[in-house]
Motif scaffolding. Structure first.
Motif, PDB file in Angstrom:
ATOM      1  N   GLU A  10       0.831  -1.205   0.000  1.00 36.78           N
ATOM      2  CA  GLU A  10       0.000   0.000   0.000  1.00 36.78           C
ATOM      3  C   GLU A  10       0.865   1.255   0.000  1.00 36.78           C
ATOM      4  O   GLU A  10       0.573   2.211  -0.711  1.00 36.78           O
ATOM      5  N   ARG A  11       1.943   1.243   0.791  1.00 34.35           N
ATOM      6  CA  ARG A  11       2.846   2.406   0.811  1.00 34.35           C
ATOM      7  C   ARG A  11       3.538   2.569  -0.535  1.00 34.35           C
ATOM      8  O   ARG A  11       3.706   3.679  -1.034  1.00 34.35           O
ATOM      9  N   ALA A  14       1.068   3.992  -3.048  1.00 34.69           N
ATOM     10  CA  ALA A  14       0.890   5.435  -2.829  1.00 34.69           C
ATOM     11  C   ALA A  14       2.105   6.204  -3.356  1.00 34.69           C
ATOM     12  O   ALA A  14       1.963   7.248  -3.999  1.00 34.69           O
ATOM     13  N   HIS A  18       2.117   8.873  -6.552  1.00 32.98           N
ATOM     14  CA  HIS A  18       2.604  10.240  -6.329  1.00 32.98           C
ATOM     15  C   HIS A  18       3.815  10.578  -7.208  1.00 32.98           C
ATOM     16  O   HIS A  18       3.968  11.718  -7.646  1.00 32.98           O
TER      17      HIS A  18
END
Length: 179
Positions: A10-11, A14, A18
């Motif tokens: 998930e990190r 993200a 970005h």
């Protein structure tokens, strides 16, 4: 090689969401080819994903990603089959949907002139110029990324800027002679 856990996934997702656009812009400046830039970013993200569990300092992951991207580009430039490929074909113009032709013509023209001039300078000099002036790295940081001495960065940057000026001169002369 350990794969990232679900929370790491998930990190990473993200981070990738970005960072994809800025990495693509940097890759385009380095290689001058939109499709190759996308390929380089994908290769970079795959390598980052594989190393993601080992990345301890999450604050410095963006500079690390730019370093990985630069390495991917330099590896691509070193491939012998890439050197023999020519990219001088004529690509048809595509109109930008919804844009007024008068808006941004100069800006786009200057960006294209700069991209063309960047493509004419040697890869190491291009990397030094882009890292120093586009990515705003210091001489020390650029030396670490390029794995060379600070003096080499300074000389490559100076030569790259001189080559960039020399490459821009005929382009600017062509622009002035065009009615």
């Amino acid at each position: 090689m350990s794969l990232p856990s679900r929370s790491d996934d998930e990190r990473f997702r993200a981070f990738a969401d970005h960072s994809t656009q800025p990495l693509t812009r940097l890759a385009y400046l380095l290689c001058g080819d939109q499709h190759l830039a996308h390929d380089l970013v994908q290769t970079c993200l795959v390598r980052l994903y594989q190393a993601w569990p080992k990345v301890e300092d999450r604050e410095s992951v963006e500079p690390y990603a730019r370093k990985v991207l630069l390495r991917c580009w330099l590896n691509e430039v070193r491939r012998p089959w890439r050197r023999s490929e020519t990219r001088d074909g004529c690509v048809p113009d595509r109109p930008e949907v919804g844009a007024d032709p008068a808006d941004g013509v100069d800006r786009l023209h200057h960006k294209e002139m700069l991209r063309t001039a960047l493509a004419r300078i040697p890869p190491r000099q291009r990397a030094a110029v882009v890292l120093r002036y586009w990515s705003q790295y210091s001489v020390t940081e650029t030396a670490e990324i390029l794995r060379c001495s600070e003096g080499t960065v300074k000389s490559q940057t100076a030569r790259g800027l001189a080559a960039l000026r020399a490459a821009m001169t005929p382009l600017a002369a062509t622009e002035e002679s065009t009615p």
